[in-house]
Design an enzyme around this catalytic site. Sequence first.
Site, PDB file in Angstrom:
ATOM      1  N   CYS A 194       6.736  57.516  56.697  1.00  0.00           N
ATOM      2  CA  CYS A 194       6.089  56.353  57.298  1.00  0.00           C
ATOM      3  C   CYS A 194       6.207  55.230  56.283  1.00  0.00           C
ATOM      4  O   CYS A 194       6.592  55.457  55.147  1.00  0.00           O
ATOM      5  CB  CYS A 194       4.602  56.603  57.538  1.00  0.00           C
ATOM      6  N   ARG A 246      11.552  53.052  57.975  1.00  0.00           N
ATOM      7  CA  ARG A 246      10.917  54.303  57.570  1.00  0.00           C
ATOM      8  C   ARG A 246      10.185  54.992  58.722  1.00  0.00           C
ATOM      9  O   ARG A 246       9.719  56.127  58.594  1.00  0.00           O
ATOM     10  CB  ARG A 246       9.914  54.048  56.448  1.00  0.00           C
ATOM     11  N   TRP A 261       5.795  57.323  61.562  1.00  0.00           N
ATOM     12  CA  TRP A 261       6.792  58.273  62.061  1.00  0.00           C
ATOM     13  C   TRP A 261       6.006  59.568  62.202  1.00  0.00           C
ATOM     14  O   TRP A 261       5.728  60.232  61.210  1.00  0.00           O
ATOM     15  CB  TRP A 261       7.929  58.406  61.049  1.00  0.00           C
ATOM     16  N   ASN A 315       1.043  58.086  53.969  1.00  0.00           N
ATOM     17  CA  ASN A 315       2.391  58.597  54.248  1.00  0.00           C
ATOM     18  C   ASN A 315       2.462  59.969  53.607  1.00  0.00           C
ATOM     19  O   ASN A 315       2.238  60.100  52.401  1.00  0.00           O
ATOM     20  CB  ASN A 315       3.428  57.640  53.632  1.00  0.00           C
ATOM     21  N   GLY A 316       2.752  60.991  54.383  1.00  0.00           N
ATOM     22  CA  GLY A 316       2.808  62.344  53.824  1.00  0.00           C
ATOM     23  C   GLY A 316       2.171  63.323  54.785  1.00  0.00           C
ATOM     24  O   GLY A 316       1.936  62.996  55.951  1.00  0.00           O
ATOM     25  N   GLU A 334      31.335  71.654  60.141  1.00  0.00           N
ATOM     26  CA  GLU A 334      30.523  70.450  59.880  1.00  0.00           C
ATOM     27  C   GLU A 334      31.143  69.615  58.756  1.00  0.00           C
ATOM     28  O   GLU A 334      31.172  68.384  58.832  1.00  0.00           O
ATOM     29  CB  GLU A 334      29.073  70.857  59.574  1.00  0.00           C
ATOM     30  N   LYS A 342      32.298  65.773  59.229  1.00  0.00           N
ATOM     31  CA  LYS A 342      31.835  64.673  58.353  1.00  0.00           C
ATOM     32  C   LYS A 342      33.032  63.899  57.827  1.00  0.00           C
ATOM     33  O   LYS A 342      33.032  62.668  57.794  1.00  0.00           O
ATOM     34  CB  LYS A 342      31.063  65.208  57.149  1.00  0.00           C
ATOM     35  N   GLU A 383      34.635  61.679  60.672  1.00  0.00           N
ATOM     36  CA  GLU A 383      33.906  60.493  61.132  1.00  0.00           C
ATOM     37  C   GLU A 383      33.683  59.471  60.024  1.00  0.00           C
ATOM     38  O   GLU A 383      33.650  58.281  60.283  1.00  0.00           O
ATOM     39  CB  GLU A 383      32.603  60.862  61.842  1.00  0.00           C
ATOM     40  N   HIS A 414      47.060  83.911  62.047  1.00  0.00           N
ATOM     41  CA  HIS A 414      47.383  83.847  63.470  1.00  0.00           C
ATOM     42  C   HIS A 414      47.971  82.503  63.874  1.00  0.00           C
ATOM     43  O   HIS A 414      48.045  82.189  65.057  1.00  0.00           O
ATOM     44  CB  HIS A 414      46.127  84.164  64.299  1.00  0.00           C
ATOM     45  N   LYS A 417      25.045  55.799  66.827  1.00  0.00           N
ATOM     46  CA  LYS A 417      24.095  56.790  66.296  1.00  0.00           C
ATOM     47  C   LYS A 417      23.594  57.711  67.394  1.00  0.00           C
ATOM     48  O   LYS A 417      23.428  58.895  67.193  1.00  0.00           O
ATOM     49  CB  LYS A 417      22.914  56.068  65.629  1.00  0.00           C
TER      50      LYS A 417
HETATM   51  O1  M6R Z   1      21.100  62.769  68.093  1.00  0.00           O
HETATM   52  P1  M6R Z   1      21.872  64.042  68.249  1.00  0.00           P
HETATM   53  O2  M6R Z   1      21.609  65.001  67.130  1.00  0.00           O
HETATM   54  O3  M6R Z   1      21.680  64.689  69.567  1.00  0.00           O
HETATM   55  O4  M6R Z   1      23.375  63.595  68.132  1.00  0.00           O
HETATM   56  C1  M6R Z   1      24.420  64.488  68.341  1.00  0.00           C
HETATM   57  C2  M6R Z   1      25.714  63.920  67.864  1.00  0.00           C
HETATM   58  O5  M6R Z   1      26.018  62.745  68.552  1.00  0.00           O
HETATM   59  C3  M6R Z   1      25.681  63.630  66.359  1.00  0.00           C
HETATM   60  O6  M6R Z   1      25.405  64.771  65.634  1.00  0.00           O
HETATM   61  C4  M6R Z   1      27.030  63.058  65.892  1.00  0.00           C
HETATM   62  O7  M6R Z   1      28.009  64.039  65.932  1.00  0.00           O
HETATM   63  C5  M6R Z   1      26.905  62.459  64.503  1.00  0.00           C
HETATM   64  N1  M6R Z   1      27.757  61.344  64.392  1.00  0.00           N
HETATM   65  C6  M6R Z   1      27.211  63.462  63.436  1.00  0.00           C
HETATM   66  O8  M6R Z   1      27.281  62.978  62.167  1.00  0.00           O
END
Ligand code: M6R
Length: 609
Positions: A2, A27, A74, A100-101, A482, A486, A489, A505, A604
């Site tokens: 928060c 925050r 939050w 906050n906490g 993952e 990363k 993207e 394979h 996002k």
């Molecule tokens: O908000 P969400 O976790 O549901 O989002 C899912 C994906 O859109 C999200 O993880 C996306 O792949 C990100 N860009 C990963 O870094």
Amino acid sequence: MCGIIGYIGEKPAGKILLNGLRKLEYRGYDSAGMLLLNKDKFTRIRSVGDIDKLEKKINGQWPKGKMGIAHTRWATHGGVTEKNAHPHFGRAKEVAIIHNGIIENYRELKEKYLKNHKFSSQTDTEVLAHLIEKYHQKHPLKKAVESALKKVHGTFGLAVISKKEPDKIIAGRSGSPLAIGVGDNQYFLASDATPLLTHTRKIIYLDDGEIAIIKKNNSYIYKIGNNNQINKKAQNIDWNTEEAQKGGFPHFMIKEIYDQREVFMDAIRGRLRPKEGSAQMGGFNLKDKEAQKIDRIILLACGTAYYSCLVGKYLFERLAQIPTEAEIGSEYRYRNPVIDNKTLVFSVSQSGETLDTLVSQREAKRKGAYVRGIVNVVGSTIAREADGGTYIHAGPELSVASSKAFTNMLAILTLYALYFGRLHKMSFETGNKIIKELEKIPGKINLILKQNEKIKKIAYKYSKYQNMLYLGRGINYPIALEGSHKLKELSYIHSEAYPAGEMKHGVNALLDKDFPVAAIATKNNLYEKMISNLEEIKARKSPFFVIATKGDKNIQRMTSDIIYVPKTIEILEPILNVIPLQLFAYHCAVKLKRNVDRPRNLAKSVTVE
Ligand code: M6R
């Protein structure tokens, strides 16, 4: 997470506090509130939603007063409602606080010290407000705050004001940041320097275990419970607002990678049950007897959240022996999935708004499954529409690429797997070992982050390639996925991820001196197999770097590009192993001058198909 702010000085406090809240909105932004003290009168205004909503509620009628406190929330304990928004009062409304906490033992405090008290919110903070006010009946405000804090387990960055002592704000810190802004005839207090920089560049950072008396002409800092003043000099901060929001880091991405040290604890805090060797999630809304009947688990998600679900599958099957599937939302929604009333579906999502996950959740609900959310954003659609669930408490994640939300998803999935394991055949000893190891994770994350410079060097070396192959086995295969996600993207380097056993394979055909590999080869039951795969890669002259367990010298004969991670139990390896891969992808992106926090063509939160 928060945001909190306080002001004491000679100017009307209202606008200063509101403008400060705007700078702290990153925050948390589910509700907000402010309180001003004018002579002996408190005026409190709170509202659900962002700071604009609070300003609308004020509607130009600024409350009077030259001192006050304000908060942007939050949610952790208690839903997103006006009653749960801060500031909170003590019973007699003599004292007001923002916090906050998390106060972990707030229920115990209520029962032990505040038996007949009525509370108007569901928050842990209001309990603390009542406790402080109770001690304040006999003691000065500083002593009262200290007496209450002595009884608290958890984390806090807090500010307290009292009608009886209208010349000061008391601030205390343990685990949640606090900064004091030094001005001329005015002092400020905030969760970080961000809202203070328009007023002053002189900042004093409080350390854990410290308490401050803040007056309009000075501030006095002590260790909590001690009356010897500590001499702390103000630092001159030359950051701009955005730099300050990033806590001095150049991007939100790297700040959020570092946040993992603290927010991991927020995910597990208060949810471990060491006496039972188990875990308990408040919002799960299923009794043990009902949960025991669950014979199938489906984990729904997209993107990074989906990779956390792939780890979840290993966890549920290994610890609880419940058949589990991880499903991609955009695929699942168009299938005719087999679901019955013994199926438990978890929708896993940072934003809680991802359309494909949401629509899949609706479908599962319609077909009679138990549907629960594992979500970061409080009050989001997935969280609201699920019949219960658990917040991952990662705090706002602003970088488009997810990092801390991923590790906290893993934390919550581990807790659920532990819970289901103990409902079935897992022993108390095994459960307890997992709990002990979970508690050590933040320290281990910190040790990995200390290797940032080394990881940067490796990233700079590999960022010149056009392609990259990520390899892992077992529970680390989803981490290879993952890591690859990363890299794609953030850096726009093409990459793929495979379970290393699949190489023969087909994928081996790709390997040559221009096709580098990132391999996860930590010491677990598949370690020897992974070493054989690395021999094959070496023979084909592909450059490679390895994530290995600290102390593994064997690996040094294969490559000098090694990132060591501390040893942990196999089921928790993903949480540690992903961190070097996040840093690697981040540094590749920086080296290639990418728009790190806002990669091209991405958003996002994906709320469309
Ligand atoms: O908000 P969400 O976790 O549901 O989002 C899912 C994906 O859109 C999200 O993880 C996306 O792949 C990100 N860009 C990963 O870094």
